[in-house]
Design a protein around this motif. Structure first.
Motif, PDB file in Angstrom:
ATOM      1  N   THR A 209      34.312 -67.111 -53.492  1.00 17.82           N
ATOM      2  CA  THR A 209      34.310 -65.650 -53.554  1.00 17.82           C
ATOM      3  C   THR A 209      32.895 -65.065 -53.483  1.00 17.82           C
ATOM      4  OG1 THR A 209      34.173 -65.420 -55.975  1.00 17.82           O
ATOM      5  CG2 THR A 209      36.358 -65.763 -55.012  1.00 17.82           C
ATOM      6  N   ASP A 210      32.844 -63.781 -53.101  1.00 22.01           N
ATOM      7  CA  ASP A 210      31.588 -63.044 -53.024  1.00 22.01           C
ATOM      8  C   ASP A 210      31.388 -62.132 -54.237  1.00 22.01           C
ATOM      9  OD1 ASP A 210      30.762 -63.830 -50.213  1.00 22.01           O
ATOM     10  OD2 ASP A 210      32.728 -62.961 -49.808  1.00 22.01           O
ATOM     11  N   GLN A 219      42.927 -51.994 -67.752  1.00 25.27           N
ATOM     12  CA  GLN A 219      41.762 -51.177 -67.427  1.00 25.27           C
ATOM     13  C   GLN A 219      40.731 -52.000 -66.662  1.00 25.27           C
ATOM     14  OE1 GLN A 219      40.509 -49.801 -71.318  1.00 25.27           O
ATOM     15  NE2 GLN A 219      41.765 -47.960 -71.159  1.00 25.27           N
ATOM     16  N   TYR A 220      40.001 -51.315 -65.784  1.00 25.33           N
ATOM     17  CA  TYR A 220      38.906 -51.934 -65.041  1.00 25.33           C
ATOM     18  C   TYR A 220      37.727 -52.178 -65.966  1.00 25.33           C
ATOM     19  CZ  TYR A 220      34.898 -52.132 -61.829  1.00 25.33           C
ATOM     20  OH  TYR A 220      33.752 -52.500 -61.172  1.00 25.33           O
ATOM     21  N   ARG A 221      37.196 -53.422 -65.980  1.00 25.39           N
ATOM     22  CA  ARG A 221      36.109 -53.769 -66.897  1.00 25.39           C
ATOM     23  C   ARG A 221      34.780 -54.027 -66.194  1.00 25.39           C
ATOM     24  NH1 ARG A 221      37.531 -52.435 -72.128  1.00 25.39           N
ATOM     25  NH2 ARG A 221      39.772 -52.778 -72.337  1.00 25.39           N
ATOM     26  N   GLY A 222      34.780 -54.125 -64.864  1.00 32.39           N
ATOM     27  CA  GLY A 222      33.510 -54.316 -64.178  1.00 32.39           C
ATOM     28  C   GLY A 222      33.624 -55.247 -62.983  1.00 32.39           C
ATOM     29  N   THR A 223      32.601 -55.217 -62.136  1.00 34.02           N
ATOM     30  CA  THR A 223      32.513 -56.081 -60.955  1.00 34.02           C
ATOM     31  C   THR A 223      31.183 -56.814 -60.977  1.00 34.02           C
ATOM     32  OG1 THR A 223      33.935 -54.637 -59.621  1.00 34.02           O
ATOM     33  CG2 THR A 223      32.486 -56.143 -58.423  1.00 34.02           C
ATOM     34  N   LEU A 224      31.216 -58.119 -60.709  1.00 39.21           N
ATOM     35  CA  LEU A 224      30.026 -58.961 -60.722  1.00 39.21           C
ATOM     36  C   LEU A 224      29.851 -59.629 -59.364  1.00 39.21           C
ATOM     37  CD1 LEU A 224      30.893 -60.754 -64.087  1.00 39.21           C
ATOM     38  CD2 LEU A 224      29.202 -58.922 -63.832  1.00 39.21           C
ATOM     39  N   ASN A 225      28.602 -59.816 -58.947  1.00 37.35           N
ATOM     40  CA  ASN A 225      28.329 -60.635 -57.763  1.00 37.35           C
ATOM     41  C   ASN A 225      28.435 -62.100 -58.167  1.00 37.35           C
ATOM     42  OD1 ASN A 225      27.760 -58.492 -55.949  1.00 37.35           O
ATOM     43  ND2 ASN A 225      25.702 -58.293 -56.821  1.00 37.35           N
ATOM     44  N   THR A 226      29.278 -62.838 -57.460  1.00 34.51           N
ATOM     45  CA  THR A 226      29.558 -64.227 -57.856  1.00 34.51           C
ATOM     46  C   THR A 226      28.278 -65.056 -57.962  1.00 34.51           C
ATOM     47  OG1 THR A 226      31.684 -64.056 -56.714  1.00 34.51           O
ATOM     48  CG2 THR A 226      30.953 -66.252 -57.335  1.00 34.51           C
TER      49      THR A 226
END
Length: 508
Positions: A209-210, A219-226
């Protein structure tokens, strides 16, 4: 910045008494593999069902490119380039592979007749890219679960997809089939298709994954760069706490030998298997797919008949011809596939829990409802099963709670030996930790536990001893103190200590 191939904004979805999604936003870029992670019940599947046209959102909107879109139903979503590959197979077993792949879109000749030649040609072209060992004319019901999963994946290759959703796609695949799947995902990615990848398997997430987006409690908790994160950070975001993933170092007094196998063989599956498990001990069986681990468990539980060797319970040789005989000897089996082998998904929690005892709890045509409820409530508290009441349908529970129902069902039979096959398959990291702690707790209470797992961290974390298998044979048995990842990998690869040659596989 690249325009997302697909975007969900402020999605809200409610069911009676439950706010399953609470203003969730998510996007996937063209040519990106974007992981969607969260515990069971976090809202991942609900969000994807909204995207796939299975559920309609109460609030929020979906955009395909820059165009707002309403997904009226799954066929409508597919027509807009959104392809959903479900974790649960949705195939018609009596139809051919080709008919399943193009169901509802069969190529036609004049007068509405099916163009079978074109159908088979198109299908075989797709199957060739998947490197499978069956063709378009094969009836789906004759295929293994893993190959049926490959048919599901083939459906994604029949349309001009903008985004493809993979929901736990490797749950039923062998290592070789996983390689093919990852190649297919790489091909789709190179064509500019956005990939949404749902999985509990951290090693897969960090391999392909990217970006990683996390949901918790709808609920949305966040997005991280793999490339810029790690398992600990993702886990913390998913469950709000850190987990103990260390190796088992617990030491407590072991009791007598509860179960022993001596030279046990089942022709073509495994041979000359000798091991013992004591009260208060967890013995882990580890090996690659096809090593014979599950078949040994099925033999101990009376589902298979050995062709040689013997089984001993408390030092006495026994013959086990059926699960009923195994249960009477104090042996219980939590099967590998809880949904098809361990539960009746349409029944409630109480009835699933007490199913093996229904005869004993019955008086004539009636069951003793009070006794059944008492059994359920006892193990609900003991195992921390999270459900509103015993009336809840088991199919509506999270994977972790379903697994606890299966474990509770067999614990209620008062076994002395508990065999648990793939205890955390398809379970999120938080529930996985709870199951691991439960296994260790059961051992401390005096149960003899056999754990069969294809996950190395799992067997290292829960086992007192590890039996490493290769091609139907035991290569080595390690204590928790002496085992290392290197010697364990060598053993399950068929390499003898100090050697590099593989052993010959068991002949059929």
């Amino acid at each position: 910045m690249t325009q997302p191939a697909l975007r969900l904004e402020g999605i809200v979805k409610t069911f009676p008494g439950v706010r399953a999604l609470d203003g969730v936003s998510f996007d996937v870029l063209p040519g990106e593999v974007h992981a969607l992670m969260g515990e069971n019940g976090a809202g991942k599947s609900t969000l994807m069902k909204v995207l796939g046209g299975i559920h309609q959102p109460n609030e929020g909107r979906i955009l395909v490119g820059e165009t707002p879109a309403v997904m009226a139903n799954p066929l409508d979503a597919k027509g807009k380039g959104i392809v959903f590959i479900h974790q649960e197979l949705s195939l018609a077993e009596e139809l051919t592979v080709a008919e399943n792949i193009y169901l509802g879109e069969l190529p036609k000749k004049r007068w509405g007749f099916v163009d079978w030649e074109t159908l088979y040609e198109r299908t075989d072209r797709i199957l060739k890219t998947l490197r499978v060992g069956f063709d378009a004319r094969t009836r789906v019901g004759t295929l293994s679960i893993a190959n049926q999963q490959m048919v599901e994946i083939a459906r994604a290759l029949t349309v001009d997809a903008k985004a493809v959703i993979f929901d736990e796609p490797t749950a039923s695949l062998t290592d070789a089939e996983k390689v093919v799947l990852f190649d297919v995902i790489a091909d789709l990615k190179s064509q500019g298709v956005g990939i949404i990848y749902i999985s509990h398997r951290m090693e897969e997430i960090f391999k392909i994954t990217d970006r990683i987006s996390v949901l918790r409690d709808g609920q949305y908790r966040g997005t991280l760069n793999t490339a810029e994160t790690n398992e600990d950070e993702v886990t913390q975001l998913m469950i709000g706490r850190t987990l103990d993933l260390s190796r088992n170092t617990s030491h407590h007094q072991l009791g007598e030998v509860a179960l022993e196998a001596r030279g046990l063989s089942c022709r073509g599956l495994f041979e000359d298997i000798s091991f013992e498990v004591r009260k208060g001990e967890v013995v882990g069986f580890y090996g690659l797919v096809g090593a014979g681990r599950t078949e040994i468990a099925e033999t101990l539980f009376g589902l298979r008949s050995p062709t040689a060797g013997s089984i001993h319970v408390h030092g006495k040789e026994v013959r086990i011809h059926s699960p009923a005989e195994a249960i009477s000897l104090g042996i219980s089996l939590v099967p590998e596939d809880r949904k098809s082998q361990g539960l009746v998904l349409g029944m409630n929690c109480r009835d699933n829990m007490t199913l093996p005892q229904v005869g004993e709890l019955s008086s004539g045509p009636f069951t003793a409802e009070g006794a059944e409820i008492a059994i359920f409530e006892k193990y609900r508290e003991k195992l921390d099963i999270r459900t509103p009441s015993w009336k809840q349908t088991v199919g509506n529970l999270s994977g972790g709670n379903q697994q606890k129902i299966v474990i509770g069902k067999w614990l209620s039979m008062n076994p002395e030996v508990l065999i648990v096959d793939e205890p955390t398959r398809g379970i999120d990291v938080g529930s996985k930790s709870e199951i691991h702690n439960l296994i260790r707790e059961l051992a401390s209470q005096g149960y003899a536990v056999i754990v069969i797992s294809s996950e190395m961290p799992e067997v290292l974390h829960v086992s007192d001893r590890i039996v490493a298998m290769y091609s139907g044979r035991i290569m080595r048995t390690f204590t928790s103190e002496e085992v290392t990842e290197d010697n364990l990998i060598q053993a399950i690869s068929g390499i003898e200590p100090g050697k590099s040659a593989e052993r010959e596989p068991v002949s059929a």
